[in-house]
Design a protein around this motif. Structure first.
Motif, PDB file in Angstrom:
ATOM      1  N   ARG A  79       6.865 -11.811  -7.334  1.00 15.56           N
ATOM      2  CA  ARG A  79       7.688 -10.862  -6.586  1.00 15.56           C
ATOM      3  C   ARG A  79       8.550 -10.010  -7.502  1.00 15.56           C
ATOM      4  N   LEU A  80       9.264 -10.636  -8.440  1.00 19.49           N
ATOM      5  CA  LEU A  80      10.141  -9.899  -9.342  1.00 19.49           C
ATOM      6  C   LEU A  80       9.357  -8.855 -10.130  1.00 19.49           C
ATOM      7  N   ALA A  81       8.236  -9.272 -10.706  1.00 18.61           N
ATOM      8  CA  ALA A  81       7.429  -8.357 -11.516  1.00 18.61           C
ATOM      9  C   ALA A  81       6.921  -7.191 -10.682  1.00 18.61           C
ATOM     10  N   CYS A  82       6.471  -7.489  -9.472  1.00 19.88           N
ATOM     11  CA  CYS A  82       5.929  -6.461  -8.578  1.00 19.88           C
ATOM     12  C   CYS A  82       6.984  -5.418  -8.234  1.00 19.88           C
ATOM     13  N   LEU A  83       8.177  -5.856  -7.892  1.00 15.28           N
ATOM     14  CA  LEU A  83       9.223  -4.940  -7.455  1.00 15.28           C
ATOM     15  C   LEU A  83       9.804  -4.122  -8.607  1.00 15.28           C
ATOM     16  N   VAL A  84       9.934  -4.727  -9.784  1.00 17.64           N
ATOM     17  CA  VAL A  84      10.400  -3.975 -10.946  1.00 17.64           C
ATOM     18  C   VAL A  84       9.408  -2.860 -11.280  1.00 17.64           C
ATOM     19  N   ALA A  85       8.122  -3.180 -11.202  1.00 15.41           N
ATOM     20  CA  ALA A  85       7.091  -2.180 -11.505  1.00 15.41           C
ATOM     21  C   ALA A  85       7.113  -1.037 -10.488  1.00 15.41           C
ATOM     22  N   LEU A  86       7.242  -1.358  -9.213  1.00 17.57           N
ATOM     23  CA  LEU A  86       7.243  -0.327  -8.174  1.00 17.57           C
ATOM     24  C   LEU A  86       8.425   0.633  -8.342  1.00 17.57           C
ATOM     25  N   PHE A  87       9.616   0.084  -8.596  1.00 17.89           N
ATOM     26  CA  PHE A  87      10.789   0.943  -8.745  1.00 17.89           C
ATOM     27  C   PHE A  87      10.724   1.759 -10.035  1.00 17.89           C
TER      28      PHE A  87
ATOM     29  N   ALA B 228       0.823  -1.210   0.000  1.00 13.67           N
ATOM     30  CA  ALA B 228       0.000   0.000   0.000  1.00 13.67           C
ATOM     31  C   ALA B 228       0.858   1.261   0.000  1.00 13.67           C
ATOM     32  N   ILE B 229       1.939   1.238   0.783  1.00 12.00           N
ATOM     33  CA  ILE B 229       2.838   2.395   0.816  1.00 12.00           C
ATOM     34  C   ILE B 229       3.620   2.502  -0.493  1.00 12.00           C
ATOM     35  N   GLY B 230       4.130   1.381  -0.970  1.00  8.91           N
ATOM     36  CA  GLY B 230       4.983   1.385  -2.152  1.00  8.91           C
ATOM     37  C   GLY B 230       4.283   1.785  -3.433  1.00  8.91           C
ATOM     38  N   ARG B 231       2.970   1.533  -3.527  1.00 11.04           N
ATOM     39  CA  ARG B 231       2.273   1.812  -4.782  1.00 11.04           C
ATOM     40  C   ARG B 231       1.661   3.208  -4.838  1.00 11.04           C
ATOM     41  N   ALA B 232       1.914   4.043  -3.838  1.00 10.83           N
ATOM     42  CA  ALA B 232       1.345   5.393  -3.813  1.00 10.83           C
ATOM     43  C   ALA B 232       1.693   6.213  -5.061  1.00 10.83           C
ATOM     44  N   PRO B 233       2.955   6.202  -5.557  1.00  8.08           N
ATOM     45  CA  PRO B 233       3.237   6.959  -6.779  1.00  8.08           C
ATOM     46  C   PRO B 233       2.367   6.543  -7.961  1.00  8.08           C
ATOM     47  N   THR B 234       2.073   5.257  -8.043  1.00 13.79           N
ATOM     48  CA  THR B 234       1.167   4.769  -9.089  1.00 13.79           C
ATOM     49  C   THR B 234      -0.219   5.370  -8.933  1.00 13.79           C
ATOM     50  N   ASP B 235      -0.723   5.373  -7.721  1.00 13.73           N
ATOM     51  CA  ASP B 235      -2.077   5.881  -7.475  1.00 13.73           C
ATOM     52  C   ASP B 235      -2.169   7.383  -7.735  1.00 13.73           C
ATOM     53  N   TYR B 236      -1.106   8.111  -7.448  1.00 15.69           N
ATOM     54  CA  TYR B 236      -1.106   9.546  -7.761  1.00 15.69           C
ATOM     55  C   TYR B 236      -1.181   9.776  -9.268  1.00 15.69           C
ATOM     56  N   GLN B 237      -0.473   8.945 -10.041  1.00 13.21           N
ATOM     57  CA  GLN B 237      -0.477   9.121 -11.493  1.00 13.21           C
ATOM     58  C   GLN B 237      -1.832   8.807 -12.114  1.00 13.21           C
ATOM     59  N   LEU B 238      -2.600   7.957 -11.472  1.00 18.55           N
ATOM     60  CA  LEU B 238      -3.933   7.622 -11.976  1.00 18.55           C
ATOM     61  C   LEU B 238      -4.914   8.779 -11.814  1.00 18.55           C
ATOM     62  N   SER B 239      -4.605   9.719 -10.919  1.00 18.11           N
ATOM     63  CA  SER B 239      -5.573  10.768 -10.588  1.00 18.11           C
ATOM     64  C   SER B 239      -5.111  12.172 -10.920  1.00 18.11           C
ATOM     65  N   ASN B 240      -3.844  12.359 -11.277  1.00 17.65           N
ATOM     66  CA  ASN B 240      -3.306  13.720 -11.327  1.00 17.65           C
ATOM     67  C   ASN B 240      -3.488  14.438 -12.657  1.00 17.65           C
ATOM     68  N   VAL B 241      -4.178  13.822 -13.611  1.00 13.92           N
ATOM     69  CA  VAL B 241      -4.302  14.437 -14.928  1.00 13.92           C
ATOM     70  C   VAL B 241      -5.010  15.793 -14.865  1.00 13.92           C
ATOM     71  N   VAL B 242      -5.930  15.973 -13.924  1.00 14.01           N
ATOM     72  CA  VAL B 242      -6.656  17.253 -13.841  1.00 14.01           C
ATOM     73  C   VAL B 242      -5.746  18.378 -13.363  1.00 14.01           C
ATOM     74  N   PHE B 243      -4.603  18.036 -12.750  1.00 12.20           N
ATOM     75  CA  PHE B 243      -3.648  19.055 -12.306  1.00 12.20           C
ATOM     76  C   PHE B 243      -2.481  19.208 -13.274  1.00 12.20           C
ATOM     77  N   LEU B 244      -2.138  18.138 -13.990  1.00 12.48           N
ATOM     78  CA  LEU B 244      -1.047  18.220 -14.959  1.00 12.48           C
ATOM     79  C   LEU B 244      -1.513  18.828 -16.280  1.00 12.48           C
ATOM     80  N   LEU B 245      -2.676  18.379 -16.736  1.00 11.55           N
ATOM     81  CA  LEU B 245      -3.180  18.783 -18.055  1.00 11.55           C
ATOM     82  C   LEU B 245      -4.594  19.340 -17.949  1.00 11.55           C
ATOM     83  N   PRO B 246      -4.761  20.425 -17.204  1.00  9.46           N
ATOM     84  CA  PRO B 246      -6.116  20.977 -17.016  1.00  9.46           C
ATOM     85  C   PRO B 246      -6.622  21.684 -18.271  1.00  9.46           C
TER      86      PRO B 246
END
Length: 478
Positions: free
Chosen positions: A120-128, A26-44
């Motif tokens: 595990r390998l796939a998960c960690l490569v994606a997070l980094f 949950a902590i590690g995937r936060a950057p992913t979750d921000y990218q899913l929602s930030n379009v209204v602030f990046l490309l308004p």
């Protein structure tokens, strides 16, 4: 389908150890979750006054070489950095859609990587990778660099969403799966809710990207903390490794370890995928799997198209941008509670169909609301978003239950490809000049997705099957 889960017998439905893994993910995937929602602030969708000689200070005049942008909410966005207005406005839609194209590619790549080389390998490569590409996008000096990095961000987003969810499901007992659906979304809701707060204080898109990525560089240390999925190890015939991990988890959870070897060997005799290789072709070789694959692909497309379309549309509604996004995020929290209640007490198909219908009908109502009733418009848009969101959460769970372990990530990766096609189309549908047509498209696709569940089996309270052969021979309830 069997009703006894041997893995749950060994490690419990969801103990202290699984809770620790969930917190890390949950902590590690936060950057992913921000990218899913930030379009209204990046490309308004920005307002501006054109200062060209022949424009006479008109608002939103085209063409315009010297715009002065409204900075009420955002001081510097991608849109204003590269003047994505008038004849360049399509670049804004492209930048939005590149994230979805990246998720499409990432779903295929990480789905195959996960089924072939381990969860595990796939998960960690994606997070980094997510942390790396988001940080690089913040220092992009050219528009094409930013658009290219949006693609690579998307690949990591696709991998993170897919692999993190599957590893949590496979570490859980069947009786706890409905709760995993809720737990896996906690990070997304927290990120969605806190994003407008961060964006309020960091009104420059570069600072926002840095703030939502670099602090998570610590995920490189996750490799020794997150275990491999015992279910995947068993399907690969790696019994010794599976026993070691199951023994460690059982001890952490205070459960007996004496009979683990016997239980795993019994599972191994039934579950090792004989002559079944982790290939996308396996999704189409047998009748049941082929039917499930095709229907799930279309359902994911409809769901993602509706959810991301509404999400972007809410950012364009009148009112305070930050407050609108926070209200939208807060409104999804009760949806998670409803999901858990529905998944525990109701059939899967009933709850998913209900979610799609709520989304579709609320959007139809949205069309007939008078344009001067902005609060009511926002309310029904949020209801539509809740319906699409709860459907999205549930089809993640449903897809893990309907496909066997040997092709589970590949199947979800394939379905996710179509979800990204839906997400790719969404910005262009939002940008249609006629509002009611955009909303009608979202509503129609949601209702079509609901109708397709008539052809799919019920999966509530079934044990996760491991092989294609087991799935083809299983007695399904339709």
């Amino acid at each position: 389908m069997s009703t006894d889960d041997a893995i749950e017998t060994i490690i419990g439905r969801f103990g202290r150890y699984q809770t620790w893994i969930w917190i890390l993910i949950a902590i590690g995937r936060a950057p992913t979750d921000y990218q899913l929602s930030n379009v209204v602030f990046l490309l308004p969708n920005v307002e501006y006054v054109c200062m060209d000689d022949n424009a006479h200070n008109k608002t939103n005049h085209c063409p315009c070489e010297n715009p002065i942008y409204d900075q009420t909410y955002i001081e510097n966005s991608v849109t204003t950095t590269w003047n994505l207005i008038c004849d360049k406005s399509h670049y804004a839609s492209l930048a939005q859609s590149m994230l979805q194209i990246g998720i499409l590619g990432g779903s295929l790549f990480y789905g195959h990587l996960s089924d072939r080389y381990g969860r595990r390998l796939a998960c960690l490569v994606a997070l980094f990778s997510e942390v790396l590409f988001v940080a690089l996008s913040a220092i992009a000096s050219k528009l094409w660099m930013f658009i290219a990095l949006r693609f690579f961000i998307g690949t990591a987003v696709g991998g993170t969403m897919l692999c993190c969810f599957v590893i949590l499901i496979e570490l859980s007992g069947k009786s706890f799966r409905p709760y995993v659906t809720c737990l896996s979304e906690v990070s997304y809701l927290i990120s969605y809710f806190t994003l407008p707060i961060i964006a309020y204080f960091l009104r420059d898109w570069r600072k926002l990207q840095m703030a939502t990525s670099l602090p998570w560089i610590f995920v490189i240390f996750y490799y020794n903390l997150i275990p491999e999925s015992p279910r995947w190890l068993i399907t690969k015939g790696k019994t010794v490794e599976a026993i070691e991990i199951l023994t460690r988890i059982a001890r952490r959870n205070g459960r007996p370890t004496e009979s683990i070897r016997d239980i795993v060997e019994n599972i191994n005799e039934e579950a090792v995928a004989r002559n079944e290789h982790d290939s996308y072709l396996n999704l189409f070789k047998t009748p049941k799997i082929r039917l499930y694959t095709l229907i799930q692909a279309y359902v994911w497309l409809c769901c993602a198209h509706t959810f991301f379309g509404i999400n972007q549309y809410i950012g364009r509604l009148q009112g305070n941008l930050y407050l609108n996004v926070m209200l939208s995020a807060a409104s999804l929290a009760p949806g998670l509670i409803l999901i858990v209640i529905a998944c525990v007490y109701l059939q899967r198909r009933v709850t998913i169909v209900t979610s799609f219908v709520v989304s579709g009908v609320s959007l139809l109502v949205f069309i007939i609301i008078p344009s001067n009733m902005k609060s009511l418009e926002l309310a029904f848009a949020i209801i539509g978003q809740i319906g699409a969101y709860t459907a999205f959460c549930q089809i993640y769970l449903y897809s893990t239950e309907i496909f066997p372990t040997i092709i589970r990530n590949s199947a979800m990766g394939f379905a996710s490809v179509f979800a990204r096609l839906g997400g790719f189309i969404a910005p262009f549908v939002v940008n249609i000049r006629v509002e009611w047509i955009s909303i009608l498209v979202f509503s129609t696709l949601a209702l079509l997705a609901a109708s397709l569940f008539y052809f799919l089996p019920e999966t509530k309270d079934v044990v996760l099957l491991n092989t294609i052969e087991q799935t083809e021979k299983s007695k399904t309830k339709i």
